[in-house]
Design an enzyme around this catalytic site. Sequence first.
Site, short mmCIF file in Angstrom:
data_model
loop_
_atom_site.label_atom_id
_atom_site.label_comp_id
_atom_site.label_asym_id
_atom_site.label_seq_id
_atom_site.Cartn_x
_atom_site.Cartn_y
_atom_site.Cartn_z
N TYR A 155 30.11 38.67 42.09
CA TYR A 155 29.74 38.68 40.67
C TYR A 155 30.36 37.46 40.00
O TYR A 155 31.56 37.21 40.12
CB TYR A 155 30.26 39.95 39.99
CG TYR A 155 29.88 40.04 38.54
CD1 TYR A 155 28.54 40.19 38.17
CD2 TYR A 155 30.84 39.98 37.53
CE1 TYR A 155 28.17 40.26 36.82
CE2 TYR A 155 30.47 40.06 36.19
CZ TYR A 155 29.15 40.20 35.85
OH TYR A 155 28.77 40.27 34.53
N ASP A 258 35.62 30.28 41.55
CA ASP A 258 35.59 31.19 40.41
C ASP A 258 36.88 32.00 40.45
O ASP A 258 37.06 32.88 41.30
CB ASP A 258 34.36 32.10 40.51
CG ASP A 258 34.28 33.10 39.37
OD1 ASP A 258 35.29 33.26 38.65
OD2 ASP A 258 33.23 33.74 39.21
N LYS A 286 39.65 35.97 31.79
CA LYS A 286 40.57 37.12 31.74
C LYS A 286 42.00 36.76 31.33
O LYS A 286 42.27 36.62 30.15
CB LYS A 286 40.51 37.85 33.08
CG LYS A 286 39.03 38.26 33.37
CD LYS A 286 38.88 39.41 34.26
CE LYS A 286 37.45 39.61 34.73
NZ LYS A 286 36.79 40.76 34.21
C1 LIG Z 1 34.74 36.73 39.47
C2 LIG Z 1 34.13 36.86 38.11
N1 LIG Z 1 33.45 35.83 37.59
C3 LIG Z 1 32.89 35.90 36.37
C4 LIG Z 1 32.99 37.04 35.64
C5 LIG Z 1 32.34 37.10 34.29
O1 LIG Z 1 33.30 37.12 33.30
P1 LIG Z 1 32.94 37.70 31.84
O2 LIG Z 1 32.87 39.19 31.99
O3 LIG Z 1 34.08 37.24 30.99
O4 LIG Z 1 31.64 37.09 31.46
C6 LIG Z 1 33.68 38.14 36.12
C7 LIG Z 1 33.81 39.38 35.35
O5 LIG Z 1 34.38 40.34 35.75
C8 LIG Z 1 34.27 38.05 37.41
O6 LIG Z 1 34.93 39.08 37.95
#
Ligand SMILES: Cc1ncc(COP(=O)(O)O)c(C=O)c1O
Length: 450
Positions: A155, A258, A286
Site C-alpha cells: 500500500y 516508501d 506519519k
Molecule cells: C507504506 C505507506 N505508504 C503510504 C501510505 C499513505 O499514507 P496516507 O494515509 O498518509 O495517505 C501509507 C498509509 O498507511 C503507508 O502505510
Amino acid sequence: MGTEFKELLAKYLAKTPKSREAFEEVSRYVPGAVGSAIQFFKPYPIFGLRGYGSRVWDIDGNEYIDYCMSYGAMTAGHRNPSIVEAIVNVVKEHGTLLGMPSPLAGELAKEISSRIPDIEMIRFTNSGAEATMYAIRLARALTGRDKVVKMEGAYHGAHDYLLISDKPATIKILGSYDEPRSVPDSLGTPQDVVKLTLTTHFNDVDSVEKLFKQFGNEIAAVITEPVQTNMGVILPEENYLKELRRLCDYYGAFLIFDEVKTGFNASSSAAYLEYGVRADLVVLGKVIGGGTPLAAFGGRREFMENITPVGRVVHYGTYNANPLCVAAGLAALKKVFTPEAHERMKNLNYELFKGVNNAVEDSKIVASTVAKGNMGAIYFGLDKPPRNFREAYRVDKDMWYRYWIAMLVEGIIPYGGAWFEEWFVSAMHTREDIEKTIEAYYKVLKIIKG
Ligand SMILES: Cc1ncc(COP(=O)(O)O)c(C=O)c1O
C-alpha cells in the site's frame, strides 16, 4: 461460529452500546460511518473519544491499551506533552496557516536531512498518498518514462497509480505467481492508468529482473518499502534491497523507498539505511507529523531541484508545510524520537514479541511473529513468517477476527483492524502495558483456538 466466539461477540456488543448507536446514526450521513475505510470492522467499529499515552478511551468509557497508534502515526504517544505544547504554542503565537513559506518548515527539512542523508532536499505534503504520487511524478519527469513497478500487496496510498494489486478481493485475480497481473483495487481506476503500474514480488529478485528485461526502457521507478508493512511485517532477505538498487542502476530507473510507516518506527531513521543501500527518493509520513497530517518526499539535490518553481515538475498544495503540522513534526523529531526513546521502544517491543511467542507456544496454535524496531505482527495459521504478499495472504483470517474481537473485549487494541496491519509500541507505552498485553495474549489465544 463456535459458542465461545458467540459469547465473545455478545461481550463486545454489551461493552459498546454507544458505539453501536453512533454507528447507526453516523452511517446515515457518512458511508460506513468512518473517515477511512480501514477504520471499519464488523459488527461496527469502536467510536473513539480521547487518547493519552498508550491508552485510548471510547465513547462508552472503555479504556484500551492501543497498539494501532493510528496506523503508526501516533507512536509519539497520544497527546504527547511535548507535541501538545508545540501545537498550542504555534496556534497561539503564529496561527495555523499563513499561505507563506516559514523558517519552521526549513528547520524541519534540515532536521530530516540530518537524519536521512539521501534527503538533501525535501517538499512537504499533507498525506503519504500525495507524497508517493509526487515522488513517482518526479521519477517520470526525470527519466522520461511512464511505468512504475510496485510489490503485490503493498500500500502506498489510495491514488490511481499505486492502488493496484494491493488488497484484492481474492488472490486468484492477481494471476499466477510467475505472471502477476496488475489489478486495480478500486472501481473507477482508468484502464490506461492500470497499464502503467507493473507488479512484482517482495523478496524475489528474479521477478523484478524479469520485468526490467521486458520493460527496462519504460520503467521510471521501483517503489517499495524496505521492510514490507501493510501485510504484517516482512523483512527483506539478505541482499534483496541491494539487488533492487543494482537493477535500478543498470536500467536507469529510480529507486523510491516508501518510509511512510517504517520511517522512525521500524528503525531510528529511515529503515532502508540499515540495509546498506542508497535511495534516489524517499517518502516519509506519519511520525514526521507527530500525529498531524504531514508527509514529505525528498532526495538528492539534483533531483529535487526539478520541482517548481526551481524546475518544471509541479508541486502545489494550500496546506503544504503549514506551521501547525510542521511545529508538531519538529517537536516529534527533536523532543520525542531521540536515540534513547528508540532504544526504549525497541526493547519494550522485543519484550512484547517474546511474550507473544511464549503465549503462542503455550496455546499450541499455529502462528508466527515478526518484530522490527517498534513494530510487530502475528500471522495466524503460518508456521513461519511470510516472504511476500501471497504467503502472507494465507493467514487464517477467521482466527485473526476472533483474536481481534477477543482482544478488544480484554481492553486491548492489538493492531489496526485488519489481518494485514501491524502493532506499534509508542514512546509512551510502559512495561506494565506490555505485561498486561502479554497476559491478555495468553488468555485470548486459548479462547480463539476454537
Ligand atoms: C507504506 C505507506 N505508504 C503510504 C501510505 C499513505 O499514507 P496516507 O494515509 O498518509 O495517505 C501509507 C498509509 O498507511 C503507508 O502505510
